[in-house]
Enzyme design. Structure first.
Site, short mmCIF file in Angstrom:
data_model
loop_
_atom_site.label_atom_id
_atom_site.label_comp_id
_atom_site.label_asym_id
_atom_site.label_seq_id
_atom_site.Cartn_x
_atom_site.Cartn_y
_atom_site.Cartn_z
N LYS A 8 0.84 -1.20 0.00
CA LYS A 8 0.00 0.00 0.00
C LYS A 8 0.88 1.26 0.00
O LYS A 8 0.64 2.20 -0.76
CB LYS A 8 -0.91 0.02 1.24
CG LYS A 8 -2.12 -0.87 1.11
CD LYS A 8 -2.85 -1.05 2.44
CE LYS A 8 -3.93 -2.11 2.29
NZ LYS A 8 -4.49 -2.58 3.56
N GLN B 72 -5.02 -1.23 9.76
CA GLN B 72 -4.91 -2.56 9.16
C GLN B 72 -5.56 -3.61 10.07
O GLN B 72 -5.22 -3.71 11.25
CB GLN B 72 -3.43 -2.88 8.91
CG GLN B 72 -3.18 -4.20 8.21
CD GLN B 72 -3.70 -4.22 6.77
OE1 GLN B 72 -3.53 -3.26 6.02
NE2 GLN B 72 -4.35 -5.30 6.40
N ASP C 280 -11.40 2.96 4.15
CA ASP C 280 -11.81 1.56 4.04
C ASP C 280 -13.33 1.45 3.97
O ASP C 280 -13.86 0.39 3.63
CB ASP C 280 -11.33 0.77 5.27
CG ASP C 280 -10.19 -0.19 4.93
OD1 ASP C 280 -9.99 -0.46 3.73
OD2 ASP C 280 -9.53 -0.66 5.87
#
Ligand code: NDP
Length: 300
Positions: free
Chosen positions: A54, A98, A121
């Site tokens: 990422k 995460q 997200d």
């Protein structure tokens, strides 16, 4: 019949290059550089790999990438303080914590502490609610990537029968809501669904997000249907040598590709789109934070 292969790698590269072009313009016209912060708690090897890639791709599209790597025994209070600091940092437009988090941390609490406008997200309860009511929101990256590929394939999805196999909060449910938003007739199947093969056979679009290797065989697929395989399963591959492993999806690629009109492979299908859509969401968040229109074609 042999299905058209939907090349997610190429599609994702195209999305990233569109994002990069927008970033160039944002910098030149407004002096703004999008910033994405990724928070990693602990040393889960798979998470470390994701975070590294990422970060690399974030920088490649011209954005600032900030990584917070915290010890596995970080307290909830300390983690929430990091999120709070990022929420209040005007140079940060997207925040991603995460997952999975270590067991002692409450994932829902942490995710819902992210400012919804920075929740790239799309997991914050406010964004879930906005998506559920058909309003503009940050949309989870994996279903957004699937939607982009389907829109590209069909043009309009209006009136198509879609079956989503799997009802998780991160893939199945948001995928179904996005397809509904594009006027598909949507069925959500799950482990209690009766006559799953018959349900899947009705679909013009099959999205498999189950987490069971090669579960959907070709004889469940209506001829010409489009199959989007979200699954990522690592299984033994003795044909490649002793102890070797390989990645497979949730559909049996060989038999489905004989019947489907188009199919996403694993690897190289949905997977690369997830990070590309994270970058697209970060761009969208940056535009919205600055009162600019969200980039066309890169949002739901
Ligand atoms: P979850 O385990 O959270 O959900 C799986 C879903 O599949 C559940 O709703 C479950 O039903 C359903 N299910 C399980 N067994 C069956 C069955 N026999 N018949 C019908 N439905 C069944 O998984 P996720 O949604 O998180 O992930 C799904 C897959 O997608 C995984 O392989 C994962 O690795 C992959 N993935 C890939 C990503 C990417 O970037 N490409 C991103 C995220 C996930 P029930 O609710 O009834 O238990």
């Amino acid at each position: 019949m042999s299905a058209q292969i939907i090349d997610g790698k190429e599609f994702a590269a195209n999305v990233r290059s569109q994002v990069a072009e927008h970033v160039v313009r944002l910098k030149a016209d407004h002096g703004i550089t999008p910033g994405l912060a990724v928070v990693l708690v602990g040393e889960d090897p798979a998470s470390q790999v994701y975070v590294r890639s990422k970060g690399k791709l974030t920088v490649e599209v011209g954005m600032n990438s900030i990584e917070h790597k915290l010890d596995i025994d970080t307290s909830e209070t300390d983690l929430l303080a990091v999120v709070d600091q990022l929420n209040n940092d005007p140079a940060i437009h997207g925040i991603l914590v995460q997952l999975p988090l270590p067991k002692h941390l409450n994932e829902d609490l942490v995710i819902n502490s992210i400012a919804p406008a920075k929740d790239v997200d799309g997991f914050h309860i406010s964004n879930v609610g906005l998506l559920g009511t058909g309003q503009s929101s940050m949309v989870p990256c994996t279903p957004l990537g699937c939607l982009m590929m389907l829109r590209d394939h069909f043009g309009s999805l209006s009136g198509l029968d879609a079956v989503v196999v799997g009802r998780s909060n991160i893939v199945g449910k948001p995928m179904a809501l996005l397809l509904l938003g594009d006027s598909c007739t949507v069925t959500i199947a799950h482990s209690r669904t009766k006559d799953l093969p018959d349900v899947v056979r009705r679909a013009d679009i099959v999205v498999a997000a189950v987490g069971r290797p090669e579960m959907v065989p070709g004889d469940w697929i209506k001829p010409g249907a489009v199959v989007v395989d979200v699954g990522i399963n690592r299984i033994a591959a003795p044909e490649r040598g002793e102890g070797k492993m390989k990645l497979v999806g949730d559909v049996d690629y060989a038999s489905c590709a004989q019947v489907a009109g188009a199919i996403t492979p694993v690897p190289g299908g949905v997977g690369p789109m997830t990070i590309a859509c994270l970058l697209a969401n970060t761009l969208t968040a940056t535009c919205r934070a600055n009162g600019l229109p969200a980039p066309e074609g890169l949002t739901a």
